[in-house]
Design a protein around this motif. Structure first.
Motif, PDB file in Angstrom:
ATOM      1  N   LYS A  61       0.828  -1.208   0.000  1.00 57.31           N
ATOM      2  CA  LYS A  61       0.000   0.000   0.000  1.00 57.31           C
ATOM      3  C   LYS A  61       0.861   1.257   0.000  1.00 57.31           C
ATOM      4  CE  LYS A  61      -4.211   1.713   0.274  1.00 57.31           C
ATOM      5  NZ  LYS A  61      -5.244   1.427  -0.737  1.00 57.31           N
ATOM      6  N   LEU A  62       1.917   1.273   0.806  1.00 63.21           N
ATOM      7  CA  LEU A  62       2.832   2.417   0.841  1.00 63.21           C
ATOM      8  C   LEU A  62       3.506   2.627  -0.520  1.00 63.21           C
ATOM      9  CD1 LEU A  62       4.521   1.936   4.334  1.00 63.21           C
ATOM     10  CD2 LEU A  62       3.104   3.881   3.637  1.00 63.21           C
ATOM     11  N   ALA A  63       3.814   1.536  -1.203  1.00 62.67           N
ATOM     12  CA  ALA A  63       4.439   1.649  -2.521  1.00 62.67           C
ATOM     13  C   ALA A  63       3.495   2.297  -3.523  1.00 62.67           C
ATOM     14  CB  ALA A  63       4.884   0.272  -3.013  1.00 62.67           C
ATOM     15  N   ASP A  64       2.216   1.941  -3.473  1.00 61.39           N
ATOM     16  CA  ASP A  64       1.244   2.560  -4.364  1.00 61.39           C
ATOM     17  C   ASP A  64       1.139   4.061  -4.117  1.00 61.39           C
ATOM     18  OD1 ASP A  64       0.552   0.331  -5.795  1.00 61.39           O
ATOM     19  OD2 ASP A  64      -1.149  -0.199  -4.536  1.00 61.39           O
ATOM     20  N   ALA A 115       4.556  -5.540  -9.143  1.00 64.19           N
ATOM     21  CA  ALA A 115       3.901  -4.262  -9.477  1.00 64.19           C
ATOM     22  C   ALA A 115       4.788  -3.421 -10.386  1.00 64.19           C
ATOM     23  CB  ALA A 115       3.576  -3.499  -8.196  1.00 64.19           C
ATOM     24  N   LEU A 116       6.100  -3.440 -10.166  1.00 63.66           N
ATOM     25  CA  LEU A 116       7.017  -2.711 -11.044  1.00 63.66           C
ATOM     26  C   LEU A 116       6.995  -3.276 -12.464  1.00 63.66           C
ATOM     27  CD1 LEU A 116      10.172  -2.086  -8.808  1.00 63.66           C
ATOM     28  CD2 LEU A 116       8.779  -0.337  -9.927  1.00 63.66           C
ATOM     29  N   LEU A 117       7.014  -4.594 -12.582  1.00 65.57           N
ATOM     30  CA  LEU A 117       6.993  -5.206 -13.906  1.00 65.57           C
ATOM     31  C   LEU A 117       5.719  -4.842 -14.667  1.00 65.57           C
ATOM     32  CD1 LEU A 117       8.414  -8.793 -13.219  1.00 65.57           C
ATOM     33  CD2 LEU A 117       9.617  -6.807 -14.143  1.00 65.57           C
ATOM     34  N   ILE A 118       4.589  -4.922 -13.978  1.00 64.96           N
ATOM     35  CA  ILE A 118       3.318  -4.602 -14.619  1.00 64.96           C
ATOM     36  C   ILE A 118       3.262  -3.124 -14.999  1.00 64.96           C
ATOM     37  CG2 ILE A 118       0.812  -4.483 -14.251  1.00 64.96           C
ATOM     38  CD1 ILE A 118       1.045  -6.965 -12.534  1.00 64.96           C
ATOM     39  N   SER A 119       3.876  -2.278 -14.181  1.00 62.41           N
ATOM     40  CA  SER A 119       3.866  -0.840 -14.452  1.00 62.41           C
ATOM     41  C   SER A 119       4.726  -0.478 -15.653  1.00 62.41           C
ATOM     42  CB  SER A 119       4.368  -0.067 -13.223  1.00 62.41           C
ATOM     43  OG  SER A 119       3.562  -0.312 -12.097  1.00 62.41           O
ATOM     44  N   ILE A 120       5.827  -1.194 -15.867  1.00 63.96           N
ATOM     45  CA  ILE A 120       6.819  -0.808 -16.869  1.00 63.96           C
ATOM     46  C   ILE A 120       6.607  -1.506 -18.209  1.00 63.96           C
ATOM     47  CG2 ILE A 120       9.293  -0.906 -17.407  1.00 63.96           C
ATOM     48  CD1 ILE A 120       9.782  -0.541 -14.374  1.00 63.96           C
ATOM     49  N   PHE A 121       6.287  -2.799 -18.185  1.00 63.63           N
ATOM     50  CA  PHE A 121       6.179  -3.546 -19.433  1.00 63.63           C
ATOM     51  C   PHE A 121       4.786  -3.408 -20.046  1.00 63.63           C
ATOM     52  CE2 PHE A 121       9.941  -5.479 -17.734  1.00 63.63           C
ATOM     53  CZ  PHE A 121      10.659  -5.887 -18.851  1.00 63.63           C
ATOM     54  N   PRO A 122       4.703  -3.347 -21.381  1.00 59.53           N
ATOM     55  CA  PRO A 122       3.392  -3.311 -22.039  1.00 59.53           C
ATOM     56  C   PRO A 122       2.641  -4.611 -21.820  1.00 59.53           C
ATOM     57  CG  PRO A 122       5.143  -3.642 -23.646  1.00 59.53           C
ATOM     58  CD  PRO A 122       5.818  -3.322 -22.347  1.00 59.53           C
ATOM     59  N   ARG A 180      15.847   4.748 -13.766  1.00 59.11           N
ATOM     60  CA  ARG A 180      15.285   6.085 -13.604  1.00 59.11           C
ATOM     61  C   ARG A 180      13.765   6.032 -13.568  1.00 59.11           C
ATOM     62  NH1 ARG A 180      19.951   8.162 -11.951  1.00 59.11           N
ATOM     63  NH2 ARG A 180      21.603   7.941 -13.492  1.00 59.11           N
ATOM     64  N   GLY A 181      13.168   7.066 -12.966  1.00 60.05           N
ATOM     65  CA  GLY A 181      11.720   7.185 -12.956  1.00 60.05           C
ATOM     66  C   GLY A 181      11.102   6.647 -11.679  1.00 60.05           C
ATOM     67  N   GLU A 182       9.790   6.824 -11.584  1.00 59.57           N
ATOM     68  CA  GLU A 182       9.039   6.334 -10.417  1.00 59.57           C
ATOM     69  C   GLU A 182       7.627   5.963 -10.860  1.00 59.57           C
ATOM     70  OE1 GLU A 182       8.595   4.632  -7.862  1.00 59.57           O
ATOM     71  OE2 GLU A 182       9.775   5.880  -6.487  1.00 59.57           O
ATOM     72  N   TRP A 183       7.032   5.015 -10.160  1.00 55.63           N
ATOM     73  CA  TRP A 183       5.715   4.512 -10.521  1.00 55.63           C
ATOM     74  C   TRP A 183       4.848   4.423  -9.268  1.00 55.63           C
ATOM     75  CZ3 TRP A 183      10.403   3.013 -12.205  1.00 55.63           C
ATOM     76  CH2 TRP A 183      10.652   3.116 -13.571  1.00 55.63           C
ATOM     77  N   LYS A 184       3.686   5.056  -9.330  1.00 54.81           N
ATOM     78  CA  LYS A 184       2.745   5.069  -8.208  1.00 54.81           C
ATOM     79  C   LYS A 184       1.367   4.646  -8.698  1.00 54.81           C
ATOM     80  CE  LYS A 184       5.195   9.007  -6.099  1.00 54.81           C
ATOM     81  NZ  LYS A 184       5.062  10.382  -5.573  1.00 54.81           N
ATOM     82  N   GLY A 185       0.636   3.939  -7.833  1.00 49.37           N
ATOM     83  CA  GLY A 185      -0.708   3.522  -8.202  1.00 49.37           C
ATOM     84  C   GLY A 185      -1.784   4.443  -7.676  1.00 49.37           C
ATOM     85  N   SER A 186      -1.567   5.007  -6.504  1.00 48.64           N
ATOM     86  CA  SER A 186      -2.585   5.874  -5.889  1.00 48.64           C
ATOM     87  C   SER A 186      -1.909   7.004  -5.129  1.00 48.64           C
ATOM     88  CB  SER A 186      -3.474   5.060  -4.950  1.00 48.64           C
ATOM     89  OG  SER A 186      -2.691   4.283  -4.046  1.00 48.64           O
TER      90      SER A 186
END
Length: 452
Positions: A61-64, A115-122, A180-186
């Motif tokens: 949850k904190l990662a999102d 979650a990182l893989l799903i965020s980055i890969f198509p 590089r970069g950052e990915w957030k869900g909420s």
């Protein structure tokens, strides 16, 4: 960027099962050098698993909210530092603490990797990269006892912890230099701090109460943990940002698949610790030979899982996971027959059957659980599966500690109490076989609800 992310997540997926499987193998060596009791010895792997079980949901949850790469990086740093400090431990209590700290880092890694893989890969490549990630998990489980056994036998048990340090430093350097970069869900969403604290403390109390059940304080702590979990679930219903969306479990296929996964995980986790003690302390085998024997179980899972996944995706065979749970039950019943003179072939047969059963059971059960969810709940569903697995692992080790301390008391394993240890081994495997059999029944209960 994509290749870098995959390498990092694969490293994390390898480290966690590697540490867990190799640590179980080193327990007899740790017991001999640090002179720890059976209860404290059992808490070394238990603390590692408990930290994962209690913290993977809050960290997810904190990662999102704050960033998946950030939490993943913090996890690698904590894990690497804890591994280094654990290698210098001079008492059982200190080793338990650093093992728990390792688990904290692992929870941060495990909560964010997929979650990182799903965020980055198509989307068209997600199946491929998730398959690579699963392969890394099984390689860790397979190599863990082999490499861990070799290191422990030739360089001592401390080398199992120390080998994580250069791997962790490499991953951290790769993040700083290339990722590089950052990915957030909420982003901006509030974190349910009260619910998280109640959840972590309650699960920890349940675990400790299990392992000290024969003391009055253990019973009180166990009851407090149960009450705390009740409060947690009540608090979930009134929270605007809950750790778990309870509504996903209203679906019968989801809830029953999750329950059967929990039961089979309870049934098959602690056998590594139990067989490691049996083979080394009771049968006098060296660490590397023990590792070679134990490695046949994850090898069977690794070889079978890709084929089972293909069959489940293309033929929707509704009986595969049920057959798997039954086969694992038979394997556990065979292991319940062990004594001081049992042929090692029988040990291998039991392990192979458990491995084949898990290979047949795991992929279709996970598929059933996630397949019954809507797309918007995939993230919560993945976190829920991880939590069920970690809770199952924690409960399995807790039940083992409960049974062994009940038979042996809080003492070291020695020739004078081998017969009592064997009684505890028999009861443990019969208990675990019963859990696995019930898991098969639960999986069968929803067989008719699977869609084609």
């Amino acid at each position: 960027m994509e290749r870098c992310a995959l390498v990092l997540v694969v490293i994390g997926s390898f480290l966690i099962p590697f540490m867990g499987s190799s640590l179980s193998l080193a327990l007899p060596l740790i017991q001999n050098e640090l002179s720890v009791s059976i209860l404290l010895l059992g808490w070394i792997p238990t603390a590692f698993v408990l930290a994962n079980a209690a913290l993977v949901l809050p960290f997810g949850k904190l990662a999102d909210i704050h960033g998946r790469k950030k939490i993943f990086t913090y996890g690698l740093v904590i894990y690497t530092v804890a591994s280094l400090l654990a290698s210098f431990s001079d008492s059982g209590i200190i080793l338990v603490f650093f093992s728990f700290l390792q688990g904290v880092g692992c929870a941060m890694i495990f909560a964010t990797g997929i979650a990182l893989l799903i965020s980055i890969f198509p989307q068209k490549r997600r199946g491929q990269v998730l398959g690579i990630n699963i392969t890394a998990v099984y390689i860790g489980l397979f190599i863990g006892p082999l490499l861990g056994g070799f290191l422990a036998q030739n360089l001592g048990w401390r080398s199992i912890f120390f080998i994580n340090v250069p791997i962790g430093l490499f991953a951290i350097t790769l993040i700083l230099a290339r990722f590089r970069g950052e990915w957030k869900g909420s982003p901006g969403e509030k974190f349910d701090l009260i619910g998280s604290v109640i959840y972590v403390l309650s699960l920890s109390a349940l675990m400790y109460g299990f392992s000290t059940f024969y003391d009055l304080s253990g019973k009180i702590i166990l009851l407090a943990g149960a009450i705390g979990m009740g409060i947690f679930f009540k608090e979930l219903k009134g929270s605007n940002n809950p750790l778990i969306l309870l509504k996903i479990f209203k679906n019968r296929l989801t809830s029953f698949s999750g329950f059967s996964l929990l039961l089979v995980t309870i049934a098959t986790t602690a056998m590594w610790t139990l067989l490691s003690l049996y083979l080394q302390d009771l049968r006098g085998l060296d660490t590397l030979t023990t590792a070679l024997i134990l490695a046949v179980q994850p090898l069977a899972v690794a070889l079978l899982s890709p084929l089972v996944g293909y069959i489940a995706d293309n033929n929707d065979n509704r009986s595969i996971n049920i057959i798997g749970a039954v086969v694992s039950t038979i394997g556990l019943l065979i292991l319940a027959l062990l004594d001081g003179n049992t042929s090692l072939i029988l040990v291998v047969v039991g392990l192979v059957l458990v491995g084949v059963g898990l290979g047949l059971f795991s992929t279709p059960t996970n598929r059933n659980f996630l397949g019954s969810l809507t797309r918007k709940n995939y993230g919560v569903g993945s976190a829920s599966i991880s939590t069920l697995v970690f809770i199952g692992q924690t409960m399995s080790l807790g039940i083992l500690l409960l049974i062994l301390t009940g038979f042996m008391g809080n003492v070291e394993i020695a020739p004078s109490n081998f017969s009592v240890f064997l009684e505890g081994l028999h009861v443990s495997f019969y208990f675990f076989a019963a859990f696995c059999a019930v898991g098969a029944v639960v999986a069968y209960a929803v067989r008719g609800e699977l869609s084609t």
